[in-house]
Scaffold this active site. Sequence first.
Site, PDB file in Angstrom:
ATOM      1  N   HIS A 310      36.512  40.780  33.570  1.00 14.37           N
ATOM      2  CA  HIS A 310      36.126  39.990  32.402  1.00 14.37           C
ATOM      3  C   HIS A 310      35.811  38.568  32.855  1.00 14.37           C
ATOM      4  O   HIS A 310      36.436  38.058  33.782  1.00 14.37           O
ATOM      5  CB  HIS A 310      37.270  39.945  31.372  1.00 14.37           C
ATOM      6  CG  HIS A 310      36.812  39.540  30.011  1.00 14.37           C
ATOM      7  ND1 HIS A 310      36.703  38.227  29.636  1.00 14.37           N
ATOM      8  CD2 HIS A 310      36.397  40.275  28.960  1.00 14.37           C
ATOM      9  CE1 HIS A 310      36.263  38.172  28.390  1.00 14.37           C
ATOM     10  NE2 HIS A 310      36.056  39.396  27.958  1.00 14.37           N
ATOM     11  N   ASP A 367      36.972  47.545  26.608  1.00 11.63           N
ATOM     12  CA  ASP A 367      36.138  48.752  26.590  1.00 11.63           C
ATOM     13  C   ASP A 367      36.751  49.931  27.332  1.00 11.63           C
ATOM     14  O   ASP A 367      36.212  51.037  27.259  1.00 11.63           O
ATOM     15  CB  ASP A 367      34.771  48.422  27.204  1.00 11.63           C
ATOM     16  CG  ASP A 367      34.015  47.437  26.334  1.00 11.63           C
ATOM     17  OD1 ASP A 367      33.645  46.355  26.832  1.00 11.63           O
ATOM     18  OD2 ASP A 367      33.853  47.725  25.135  1.00 11.63           O
TER      19      ASP A 367
HETATM   20  C1  SDX Z   1      32.848  42.736  27.101  1.00 12.85           C
HETATM   21  O1  SDX Z   1      32.576  37.800  27.403  1.00 12.85           O
HETATM   22  C2  SDX Z   1      33.263  38.535  26.520  1.00 12.85           C
HETATM   23  O2  SDX Z   1      34.151  38.061  25.843  1.00 12.85           O
HETATM   24  C3  SDX Z   1      32.838  39.999  26.432  1.00 12.85           C
HETATM   25  C4  SDX Z   1      33.709  40.914  25.595  1.00 12.85           C
HETATM   26  C5  SDX Z   1      33.632  40.578  24.116  1.00 12.85           C
HETATM   27  O3  SDX Z   1      34.585  40.910  23.375  1.00 12.85           O
HETATM   28  O4  SDX Z   1      32.571  40.071  23.681  1.00 12.85           O
HETATM   29  O5  SDX Z   1      35.057  40.829  26.031  1.00 12.85           O
HETATM   30  C6  SDX Z   1      33.252  42.368  25.706  1.00 12.85           C
HETATM   31  O6  SDX Z   1      31.692  42.655  27.405  1.00 12.85           O
HETATM   32  C7  SDX Z   1      33.899  43.140  28.094  1.00 12.85           C
HETATM   33  C8  SDX Z   1      33.329  43.426  29.521  1.00 12.85           C
HETATM   34  C9  SDX Z   1      32.694  44.819  29.534  1.00 12.85           C
HETATM   35  N1  SDX Z   1      31.938  45.043  30.764  1.00 12.85           N
HETATM   36  C10 SDX Z   1      32.393  45.886  31.735  1.00 12.85           C
HETATM   37  O7  SDX Z   1      33.452  46.501  31.669  1.00 12.85           O
HETATM   38  C11 SDX Z   1      31.419  46.072  32.901  1.00 12.85           C
HETATM   39  C12 SDX Z   1      32.195  46.002  34.238  1.00 12.85           C
HETATM   40  N2  SDX Z   1      32.641  44.628  34.406  1.00 12.85           N
HETATM   41  C13 SDX Z   1      31.810  43.738  35.123  1.00 12.85           C
HETATM   42  O8  SDX Z   1      30.549  44.052  35.459  1.00 12.85           O
HETATM   43  C14 SDX Z   1      32.250  42.283  35.160  1.00 12.85           C
HETATM   44  O9  SDX Z   1      33.606  42.265  35.344  1.00 12.85           O
HETATM   45  C15 SDX Z   1      31.850  41.428  33.970  1.00 12.85           C
HETATM   46  C16 SDX Z   1      30.388  41.521  33.680  1.00 12.85           C
HETATM   47  C17 SDX Z   1      32.625  41.828  32.743  1.00 12.85           C
HETATM   48  C18 SDX Z   1      32.212  39.973  34.301  1.00 12.85           C
HETATM   49  O10 SDX Z   1      31.435  39.622  35.391  1.00 12.85           O
HETATM   50  P1  SDX Z   1      31.502  38.134  36.031  1.00 12.85           P
HETATM   51  O11 SDX Z   1      32.484  37.292  35.304  1.00 12.85           O
HETATM   52  O12 SDX Z   1      30.109  37.625  36.153  1.00 12.85           O
HETATM   53  O13 SDX Z   1      32.150  38.398  37.460  1.00 12.85           O
HETATM   54  P2  SDX Z   1      31.332  38.727  38.781  1.00 12.85           P
HETATM   55  O14 SDX Z   1      30.271  39.750  38.497  1.00 12.85           O
HETATM   56  O15 SDX Z   1      30.934  37.443  39.425  1.00 12.85           O
HETATM   57  O16 SDX Z   1      32.448  39.463  39.681  1.00 12.85           O
HETATM   58  C19 SDX Z   1      33.391  38.709  40.455  1.00 12.85           C
HETATM   59  C20 SDX Z   1      33.812  39.652  41.572  1.00 12.85           C
HETATM   60  C21 SDX Z   1      32.618  40.223  42.352  1.00 12.85           C
HETATM   61  O17 SDX Z   1      33.085  40.555  43.657  1.00 12.85           O
HETATM   62  P3  SDX Z   1      32.816  39.479  44.871  1.00 12.85           P
HETATM   63  O18 SDX Z   1      31.339  39.156  44.854  1.00 12.85           O
HETATM   64  O19 SDX Z   1      33.700  38.297  44.555  1.00 12.85           O
HETATM   65  O20 SDX Z   1      33.245  40.236  46.118  1.00 12.85           O
HETATM   66  O21 SDX Z   1      34.472  40.798  41.006  1.00 12.85           O
HETATM   67  C22 SDX Z   1      33.711  41.972  41.283  1.00 12.85           C
HETATM   68  C23 SDX Z   1      32.308  41.515  41.646  1.00 12.85           C
HETATM   69  O22 SDX Z   1      31.712  42.468  42.499  1.00 12.85           O
HETATM   70  N3  SDX Z   1      33.724  42.763  40.030  1.00 12.85           N
HETATM   71  C24 SDX Z   1      33.809  44.096  39.971  1.00 12.85           C
HETATM   72  C25 SDX Z   1      33.866  44.407  38.611  1.00 12.85           C
HETATM   73  N4  SDX Z   1      33.809  43.277  37.884  1.00 12.85           N
HETATM   74  C26 SDX Z   1      33.714  42.263  38.764  1.00 12.85           C
HETATM   75  N5  SDX Z   1      33.840  45.013  40.948  1.00 12.85           N
HETATM   76  C27 SDX Z   1      33.931  46.309  40.531  1.00 12.85           C
HETATM   77  N6  SDX Z   1      34.015  46.701  39.249  1.00 12.85           N
HETATM   78  C28 SDX Z   1      33.969  45.779  38.250  1.00 12.85           C
HETATM   79  N7  SDX Z   1      34.041  46.163  36.983  1.00 12.85           N
END
Ligand code: SDX
Length: 433
Positions: A310, A367
Amino acid sequence: MSDISLEQTATLTIDGVTHNLPIVEGIEGDRAIDVRDLLRQTGYTVFDTGYKNSASCCSTITYLDGAKGVLRYRGYAIEDLASKCLFIEVAYLLLHNKLPNRVELENFRTLLESHALIHEDMVHFFDKFPPNASPMSILSVMVNSLHNFYPEMSADPLENIDMTASRLISKIRTIAAFSYKKSIGQPLVYPRNDLSYCGNFLNMMFHTPVRPYLVQPEVVAALNKLLILHADHEQNCSTSAVRLVGSAGGNLYSSISAGINALWGPLHGGANEAVILMLEAIHKDNNDYKKYIAKAKDKNDPFRLSGFGHRVYRTYDPRGTIIKDACDELLGILNVKDPLLAIALNLEEIVLNDPWFVSRNLYPNIDFYSGIIYRALGIPTNMFTVMFALGRLPGWIAQWKEMREDPETKIYRPRQIYIGSPARKFMPLAERS
Ligand code: SDX
């Protein structure tokens, strides 16, 4: 918004010139460097892809503490609202900054009942969508079309916010249920005024002429809880889309339709559907968790563990905790055995004990378990994000209203850093190789 700047300032020295930038602070101690005059003062903008480090507005609606996993709507803890309120009470709270008394709640309920129908001409729209049309695309088209059938609501939506909000909140529920019935070739079931907001939705979804639907209190309670948990979440992607479109003077329907389209993405609201697809894939792969954990860690693999991580929460999403508990309770009541629940629980256990994920603060979000409950309620996977939109609608409307009423609001128009071609001499077609 009231004056939020503090005596304290941040000092920035650029090109030998020192600038003092005000510090602004929210009531819970959230602080920001006020750069609203930075470009004029320094000629510099701030570079912040994905707005990870930016506050886009001041808001009185929802407070999140990402480190502690705190979520409050208008100051009330999500745990209290989810366990003690009806969804329509929370919708009223988000819109009015107060929990309704009995009279206010009854008036709001009456408005919702009286606006449950959609224009019969709109009903025929459903005949023109292909059978496999995405319910999210139908939802955004139909909400946008409401402007054509109820133009008076666009004239000044804030003039009677209860009327505007109740029409949208009630009609979106009917549109969602109708799109489901159409997709499975069943006759439409119209809303009934003797049923509650959630009971009406369930009846419109699952009643058939040959088998009346029994509205079970436990199922209605579970749906109320789910919609409350989705009702608002400060400046997330889809809420920012609603505010952005509204900041240009767009009408409420087009703003909400933009929010629906932003929510659709699998990184945002579309994750609840992606979670189930992921759990089903693991199940089909004989529960080969290792394979999916490795894919998630592989930088060259675009695969992400849906339902984890998140932008704000650095710990368990408090909504995820509530939904996980509700899962156990509801599946027990309905005597539903879903193999995906065991897979979800195992996957969570593996992730929460893997330093790679823990070091990145990757915990289950809202989710991760919500789809398990939707499945138990009989809602098809392709309708999960529609359910998210039904819950989020009151929050979107409240945020849109706040944006419109805030004298600080300006049209959302970020800048960029240009890295394209330098100026080039034009070459007529005949001279181009
Ligand atoms: C919602 O913003 C809100 O409030 C949203 C929400 C709402 O109520 O409106 O809460 C609803 O959208 C919840 C999130 C649902 N999405 C997912 O479950 C999709 C999977 N999650 C991600 O793709 C990710 O965690 C996000 C999109 C939710 C957040 O992404 P960020 O904050 O941009 O973080 P990032 O992509 O920069 O990741 C940081 C690190 C990375 O690794 P490094 O480059 O540091 O090595 O964490 C890793 C990413 O690769 N990472 C994940 C991951 N999420 C982040 N790796 C594997 N699986 C994941 N799910």
